[in-house]
Design a protein around this motif. Structure first.
Motif, PDB file in Angstrom:
ATOM      1  N   LEU A 192      -4.433  -0.391  18.423  1.00  0.00           N
ATOM      2  CA  LEU A 192      -4.907   0.379  17.274  1.00  0.00           C
ATOM      3  C   LEU A 192      -5.461   1.737  17.712  1.00  0.00           C
ATOM      4  O   LEU A 192      -5.244   2.750  17.035  1.00  0.00           O
ATOM      5  CB  LEU A 192      -5.967  -0.417  16.521  1.00  0.00           C
ATOM      6  CG  LEU A 192      -5.507  -1.776  15.969  1.00  0.00           C
ATOM      7  CD1 LEU A 192      -6.684  -2.528  15.367  1.00  0.00           C
ATOM      8  CD2 LEU A 192      -4.394  -1.595  14.931  1.00  0.00           C
ATOM      9  N   ASP A 223       3.893  -5.670  11.456  1.00  0.00           N
ATOM     10  CA  ASP A 223       2.594  -5.019  11.285  1.00  0.00           C
ATOM     11  C   ASP A 223       1.546  -5.973  10.710  1.00  0.00           C
ATOM     12  O   ASP A 223       0.981  -5.746   9.625  1.00  0.00           O
ATOM     13  CB  ASP A 223       2.749  -3.775  10.408  1.00  0.00           C
ATOM     14  CG  ASP A 223       1.522  -2.867  10.462  1.00  0.00           C
ATOM     15  OD1 ASP A 223       0.633  -3.123  11.295  1.00  0.00           O
ATOM     16  OD2 ASP A 223       1.466  -1.915   9.661  1.00  0.00           O
ATOM     17  N   GLY A 253      -1.077   2.102   8.272  1.00  0.00           N
ATOM     18  CA  GLY A 253      -2.199   2.855   7.738  1.00  0.00           C
ATOM     19  C   GLY A 253      -2.716   3.884   8.729  1.00  0.00           C
ATOM     20  O   GLY A 253      -3.030   5.027   8.354  1.00  0.00           O
ATOM     21  N   LEU A 254      -2.802   3.519  10.012  1.00  0.00           N
ATOM     22  CA  LEU A 254      -3.329   4.433  11.016  1.00  0.00           C
ATOM     23  C   LEU A 254      -2.340   5.541  11.343  1.00  0.00           C
ATOM     24  O   LEU A 254      -2.722   6.709  11.491  1.00  0.00           O
ATOM     25  CB  LEU A 254      -3.661   3.649  12.294  1.00  0.00           C
ATOM     26  CG  LEU A 254      -4.796   2.621  12.177  1.00  0.00           C
ATOM     27  CD1 LEU A 254      -4.903   1.818  13.469  1.00  0.00           C
ATOM     28  CD2 LEU A 254      -6.117   3.303  11.856  1.00  0.00           C
ATOM     29  N   GLN A 292      -4.252   5.594  16.571  1.00  0.00           N
ATOM     30  CA  GLN A 292      -5.126   6.669  16.094  1.00  0.00           C
ATOM     31  C   GLN A 292      -4.938   7.932  16.921  1.00  0.00           C
ATOM     32  O   GLN A 292      -4.869   9.044  16.378  1.00  0.00           O
ATOM     33  CB  GLN A 292      -6.581   6.205  16.140  1.00  0.00           C
ATOM     34  CG  GLN A 292      -6.918   5.124  15.122  1.00  0.00           C
ATOM     35  CD  GLN A 292      -8.322   4.575  15.289  1.00  0.00           C
ATOM     36  OE1 GLN A 292      -8.757   4.267  16.403  1.00  0.00           O
ATOM     37  NE2 GLN A 292      -9.043   4.451  14.189  1.00  0.00           N
ATOM     38  N   ASP A 329      -8.539  -5.993   9.683  1.00  0.00           N
ATOM     39  CA  ASP A 329      -8.049  -5.569   8.372  1.00  0.00           C
ATOM     40  C   ASP A 329      -7.299  -4.243   8.450  1.00  0.00           C
ATOM     41  O   ASP A 329      -7.036  -3.606   7.435  1.00  0.00           O
ATOM     42  CB  ASP A 329      -9.216  -5.458   7.379  1.00  0.00           C
ATOM     43  CG  ASP A 329     -10.284  -4.466   7.839  1.00  0.00           C
ATOM     44  OD1 ASP A 329     -10.142  -3.912   8.959  1.00  0.00           O
ATOM     45  OD2 ASP A 329     -11.252  -4.249   7.099  1.00  0.00           O
ATOM     46  N   GLN A 330      -6.941  -3.812   9.674  1.00  0.00           N
ATOM     47  CA  GLN A 330      -6.221  -2.560   9.847  1.00  0.00           C
ATOM     48  C   GLN A 330      -4.726  -2.819  10.010  1.00  0.00           C
ATOM     49  O   GLN A 330      -4.306  -3.887  10.461  1.00  0.00           O
ATOM     50  CB  GLN A 330      -6.751  -1.796  11.062  1.00  0.00           C
ATOM     51  CG  GLN A 330      -8.171  -1.279  10.894  1.00  0.00           C
ATOM     52  CD  GLN A 330      -8.602  -0.453  12.087  1.00  0.00           C
ATOM     53  OE1 GLN A 330      -8.649  -0.934  13.222  1.00  0.00           O
ATOM     54  NE2 GLN A 330      -8.918   0.811  11.855  1.00  0.00           N
ATOM     55  N   THR A 331      -3.942  -1.806   9.655  1.00  0.00           N
ATOM     56  CA  THR A 331      -2.496  -1.872   9.872  1.00  0.00           C
ATOM     57  C   THR A 331      -2.069  -0.653  10.664  1.00  0.00           C
ATOM     58  O   THR A 331      -2.692   0.415  10.605  1.00  0.00           O
ATOM     59  CB  THR A 331      -1.723  -1.891   8.544  1.00  0.00           C
ATOM     60  OG1 THR A 331      -1.911  -0.632   7.859  1.00  0.00           O
ATOM     61  CG2 THR A 331      -2.177  -3.048   7.665  1.00  0.00           C
ATOM     62  N   SER A 382       0.850  -1.190   0.000  1.00  0.00           N
ATOM     63  CA  SER A 382       0.000   0.000   0.000  1.00  0.00           C
ATOM     64  C   SER A 382       0.884   1.238   0.000  1.00  0.00           C
ATOM     65  O   SER A 382       2.081   1.155   0.301  1.00  0.00           O
ATOM     66  CB  SER A 382      -0.917  -0.007   1.223  1.00  0.00           C
ATOM     67  OG  SER A 382      -0.155  -0.055   2.409  1.00  0.00           O
ATOM     68  N   GLN A 391      -5.413  -7.419  14.685  1.00  0.00           N
ATOM     69  CA  GLN A 391      -5.495  -6.163  13.942  1.00  0.00           C
ATOM     70  C   GLN A 391      -6.662  -6.122  12.957  1.00  0.00           C
ATOM     71  O   GLN A 391      -6.943  -5.056  12.396  1.00  0.00           O
ATOM     72  CB  GLN A 391      -4.184  -5.913  13.178  1.00  0.00           C
ATOM     73  CG  GLN A 391      -2.974  -5.748  14.074  1.00  0.00           C
ATOM     74  CD  GLN A 391      -1.693  -5.467  13.297  1.00  0.00           C
ATOM     75  OE1 GLN A 391      -0.604  -5.799  13.749  1.00  0.00           O
ATOM     76  NE2 GLN A 391      -1.795  -4.871  12.111  1.00  0.00           N
TER      77      GLN A 391
END
Length: 530
Positions: free
Chosen positions: A309, A335, A364-365, A313, A359-361, A80, A357
């Protein structure tokens, strides 16, 4: 924290590894995302992305990659856009020759090209639009300056890495015993200053980041000494990246995000003092742009420290609000959620985070709203730009303006340079915004800015008759209460002829102390004194 041929000299203003990369597929994906954000009203985000390309100082994200870890992390094919920029780690001294750089003591630079295809993989990353920072040091092995005592050989060792990988940004991860090695610090600072100057004299860029351990209270004395050594040697630091991880008992009951925010705010105060001592005056905004944060995904090395997570954020929101120059992550290798075969989630893995996690990484956050890239920021040169101090206006200040000749009791609030401060203990003559390395060095706590529309401070008064009016000829015992222009005071000891008016200018010598808000409230709730 825990191929191509060797590079040839760049042709002036011709081609190089970074040329054309802004039109790469990954950059196009990022641009497309910015356009999509615009359709949702996120005009500021798009402006920030454009600014990143225009002025080269936009905040950036790059996750660390442990080059020698198994299984090998395929940084050359980022999944990504947020994985496009990486910090490859760690280059350390060879166990055979301290002036020879190696990857984790396991591979020479040539050996990494042969056995890991590192040079070719880096070239592929750049073809795809990404770029790499290289980190020297780390916790486990010797950073080059630790054992290489020959100044020329040390500078050449750093230069060989910079030149081979055609780097515009390097990261110096100094921790463990290396942090306390003052002699190594001096050698490192001298060599890096000379290398950076040589690059700039040749029309090339070399941004230098220091990565240092931190606690919620800030950098240790060894860490601040390391920064001071760099500044004294003439290194133009791109910034100080603090390892917001592994707090242990110093975190108390705070979340990992809150502890990290405390650490960053303390680091900001310390950098203000360090740059001031180096006679380089920088504004608050510039100092924030010289700070980076690197949390450890999921389970930290300290068993009770788990960076989740929600912490990512919250830390990202703070980074965006304050304008941090950099955000990183230890590490991209980790990760991802651990597989079902990894059952001991309290044991730190180098290949997964130890938490679910979905589908989050973390990448990404943590990268959200940070549109820059290391190569675009490398051309930034530090110049003094401190804001002019705000001139305080008594007509718009909610508390008295600080005065050098006045004494202030614990808890007293004052206004200075547009901010409200509160005294932690009795103080006189201590400038509220004087830069200090440690919080205990100042008697003042910054509460926050003076807000628009605030009105002048007025001392709380009580109705006439609540206490007797002060009389100069009267004698007063300890504990006696009087009114002076409606303001209530209490006697600290027997006195006669001492006006309560003098208590604000010299509270220690005055026998009178004004009543607190709680005491005034209690007085209002009781019948008037006779």
């Amino acid at each position: 924290m825990s191929g191509i041929a060797p590079a040839t000299p760049k042709a002036a203003a011709a081609s190089g590894p970074h040329d054309g990369k802004r039109l790469s597929p990954l950059r196009v994906i990022i641009a497309a995302g910015a356009i999509a954000a615009l359709s949702l009203g996120a005009f500021v985000a798009v402006q920030s992305f454009d600014s990143a390309q225009a002025d080269g100082v936009s905040p950036w994200f790059a996750g660390y990659v442990d080059v020698t870890a198994t299984p090998t992390y395929a940084f050359e094919t980022p999944a990504s856009p947020e994985d496009a920029d990486v910090v490859l780690s760690f280059v350390v001294a060879s166990t055979d020759d301290p002036c020879v750089p190696t990857w984790g003591t396991a591979y020479t630079l040539d050996g990494a090209s042969k056995d890991l295809d590192l040079d070719r993989r880096l070239a592929r990353l750049r073809q795809a639009g990404g770029d790499a920072v290289v980190s020297f040091g780390g916790q486990l092995n010797d950073e080059l300056a630790t054992g290489c005592s020959d100044p020329a050989a040390l500078q050449a060792a750093y230069a060989s890495v910079v030149d081979r990988y055609q780097l515009s940004t390097i990261d110096l991860d100094i921790e463990g015993s290396a942090l306390a090695d003052s002699a190594a610090g001096e050698r490192r600072a001298t060599a890096i200053a000379a290398l950076q100057q040589a690059k700039r004299d040749a029309g090339e860029e070399l941004a230098v980041w220091l990565t240092l351990p931190v606690a919620p209270s800030g950098l240790t004395e060894d860490a601040t000494d390391t920064v001071a050594q760099m500044l004294k040697a003439g290194v133009d630091l791109a910034g100080v990246n603090v390892m917001t991880m592994n707090y242990g008992t110093s975190r108390g009951t705070d979340s990992m995000a809150d502890a990290s925010i405390d650490a960053l705010e303390a680091t900001h105060r310390q950098l203000d003092a360090l740059y001031s001592k180096a006679d380089i005056q920088l504004s608050d905004a510039t100092l924030w742009s010289k700070i980076g944060a690197t949390p450890m995904a999921g389970q930290n090395d300290v068993k009770g420290d788990v960076f989740g997570l929600a912490d990512a954020q919250a830390l990202n929101a703070f980074a965006q609000k304050q304008g941090l120059g950099r955000m990183s992550l230890w590490s991209l290798n980790r990760d991802t959620t651990c597989g079902p075969n990894y059952v001991d989630l309290k044991r730190v893995s180098d290949a997964c985070s130890g938490i679910a996690q979905g589908d989050q990484t973390f990448a990404g956050l943590l990268s959200a709203g940070l549109p820059g890239h290391p190569d675009l920021s490398a051309s930034s040169v530090t110049t003094p730009d401190a804001d002019q101090p705000v001139v305080d206006n008594p007509a718009t200040s909610p508390y008295p303006i600080w005065a050098e000749e006045s004494s202030y009791l614990k808890g007293t609030k004052i206004v200075w340079h547009g901010n409200v401060y509160q005294a932690k203990w009795w103080t006189r003559g201590d400038i509220p915004d004087d830069p200090v390395l440690n919080d205990w060095e100042t008697p003042w706590t910054l509460v926050g800015p003076v807000l628009p529309g605030e009105t002048p401070y007025k001392a709380l008064t009580l109705p006439e008759g609540t206490y007797p009016d002060w009389a100069g000829a009267a004698a007063y015992e300890k504990g006696a209460r009087v009114l002076f222009d409606g303001v209530p005071y209490e006697s600290k000891w027997w006195n006669q002829g001492a006006s309560p008016e003098a208590s604000s200018a010299d509270p220690d010598s005055s026998p009178w102390v004004p009543l607190t808000e709680d005491e005034i409230s209690a007085a209002l709730a009781t019948p008037a004194a006779s």
